[in-house]
Design a protein around this motif. Sequence first.
Motif, PDB file in Angstrom:
ATOM      1  N   TYR A 131      -0.743  44.938 -79.490  1.00  0.00           N
ATOM      2  CA  TYR A 131      -1.076  43.588 -79.924  1.00  0.00           C
ATOM      3  C   TYR A 131      -1.173  42.626 -78.744  1.00  0.00           C
ATOM      4  O   TYR A 131      -0.345  42.656 -77.842  1.00  0.00           O
TER       5      TYR A 131
ATOM      6  N   ASP B  55      -2.483  39.546 -82.540  1.00  0.00           N
ATOM      7  CA  ASP B  55      -3.905  39.872 -82.683  1.00  0.00           C
ATOM      8  C   ASP B  55      -4.056  41.365 -82.447  1.00  0.00           C
ATOM      9  O   ASP B  55      -3.877  41.844 -81.322  1.00  0.00           O
TER      10      ASP B  55
ATOM     11  N   TYR C  69      -6.074  35.666 -84.827  1.00  0.00           N
ATOM     12  CA  TYR C  69      -4.792  36.341 -84.985  1.00  0.00           C
ATOM     13  C   TYR C  69      -4.583  36.814 -86.417  1.00  0.00           C
ATOM     14  O   TYR C  69      -4.855  36.097 -87.368  1.00  0.00           O
TER      15      TYR C  69
END
Length: 125
Positions: free
Chosen positions: A32, A99, A112
């Motif tokens: 992420y 995200d 996101y």
Amino acid sequence: QVQLVESGGGLVQAGGSLRLSCAASTRTFSTYVMGWFRQAPGKEREFVAGISRSGGSTNYEDSVKGRFTISSDNAKKTVYLQMNSLKPEDTAVYYCAGDFTRASISRSARAYDYWGQGTQVTVSS
């Protein structure tokens, strides 16, 4: 489903410091891009800082450069926001976000996928 849980907010005097933490429930945390956003009353949510998947790249909103530092610990699945020299205008609810789609740091909240519940930061003058 990924859960993000922020902590570390509170009331501090101008010039003081706080460290926010955001713990993630996912085993794939290292995949992420992570970001911190904030929202003051009557204002739109704004980007504060972001960190890349590897942690090797960071991005900051201009007003916090030199005062705030974002970092991550993949082993603990946690992202931090160290906030120094706080100002009354930093008062807001701070949110962390993940995200999963992009490799680069986006400043847009729409990029996101996952959000924490927010933690209040209040800076008194």
